[in-house]
Design a protein around this motif. Structure first.
Motif, mmCIF file in Angstrom:
data_model
loop_
_atom_site.group_PDB
_atom_site.id
_atom_site.type_symbol
_atom_site.label_atom_id
_atom_site.label_comp_id
_atom_site.label_asym_id
_atom_site.label_seq_id
_atom_site.Cartn_x
_atom_site.Cartn_y
_atom_site.Cartn_z
ATOM 1 N N LYS A 197 2.366 -7.988 36.382
ATOM 2 C CA LYS A 197 1.324 -8.370 37.172
ATOM 3 C C LYS A 197 1.520 -7.786 38.640
ATOM 4 C CE LYS A 197 4.036 -12.808 38.081
ATOM 5 N NZ LYS A 197 3.850 -14.050 37.809
ATOM 6 N N SER A 198 0.542 -7.717 39.465
ATOM 7 C CA SER A 198 0.771 -7.374 40.775
ATOM 8 C C SER A 198 0.914 -8.601 41.670
ATOM 9 C CB SER A 198 -0.660 -6.455 41.062
ATOM 10 O OG SER A 198 -1.621 -7.266 41.037
ATOM 11 N N TYR A 224 4.640 -4.601 42.007
ATOM 12 C CA TYR A 224 4.420 -5.072 40.554
ATOM 13 C C TYR A 224 5.643 -5.697 40.143
ATOM 14 C CZ TYR A 224 0.166 -2.289 40.306
ATOM 15 O OH TYR A 224 -1.109 -1.902 40.381
ATOM 16 N N ARG A 277 -0.680 -3.510 33.373
ATOM 17 C CA ARG A 277 -1.376 -4.984 33.798
ATOM 18 C C ARG A 277 -2.233 -5.482 32.773
ATOM 19 N NH1 ARG A 277 -5.377 -5.723 37.011
ATOM 20 N NH2 ARG A 277 -5.655 -3.821 37.337
ATOM 21 N N CYS A 293 0.543 1.695 35.455
ATOM 22 C CA CYS A 293 0.318 0.391 36.040
ATOM 23 C C CYS A 293 -0.746 -0.486 35.641
ATOM 24 C CB CYS A 293 0.665 0.240 37.439
ATOM 25 S SG CYS A 293 2.371 0.580 37.950
ATOM 26 N N SER A 310 5.441 -9.789 34.004
ATOM 27 C CA SER A 310 4.720 -10.899 34.058
ATOM 28 C C SER A 310 5.598 -12.004 33.288
ATOM 29 C CB SER A 310 3.689 -10.765 33.278
ATOM 30 O OG SER A 310 3.919 -10.355 31.867
#
Length: 75
Positions: free
Chosen positions: A56-57, A65, A50, A46, A68
């Motif tokens: 994206k978190s 997660y 990322r 992850c 994006s």
């Protein structure tokens, strides 16, 4: 073309995150359990995804997660 085990796991994690949807997201423990991988390994995957801008978190108790951008736009 050969795909390494790490690349395969990364693809599996991306597919799992995409199937969860933008609203829900998935946490590292959820991804770990769903894919049968250790939590540290999923965390490493992850982080790489990322940093590449693919996921994206999301913060908070229900965070995790998410992709994006829409799945159709990820190459």
């Amino acid at each position: 073309m050969k795909i390494t085990a790490t690349e395969e796991y990364g693809i599996r994690v991306l597919i799992r995150i995409a199937s969860a949807g933008q609203e829900n997201g998935m946490s590292i423990p959820q991804l770990s359990e769903a894919e049968g991988l250790s939590e540290p390994h999923v965390a490493k995957l992850c982080r790489a995804l990322r940093m590449a801008g693919t996921i994206k978190s999301t913060p908070g108790a229900k965070g995790g997660y998410v992709l994006s951008k829409p799945a159709q736009e990820i190459i």
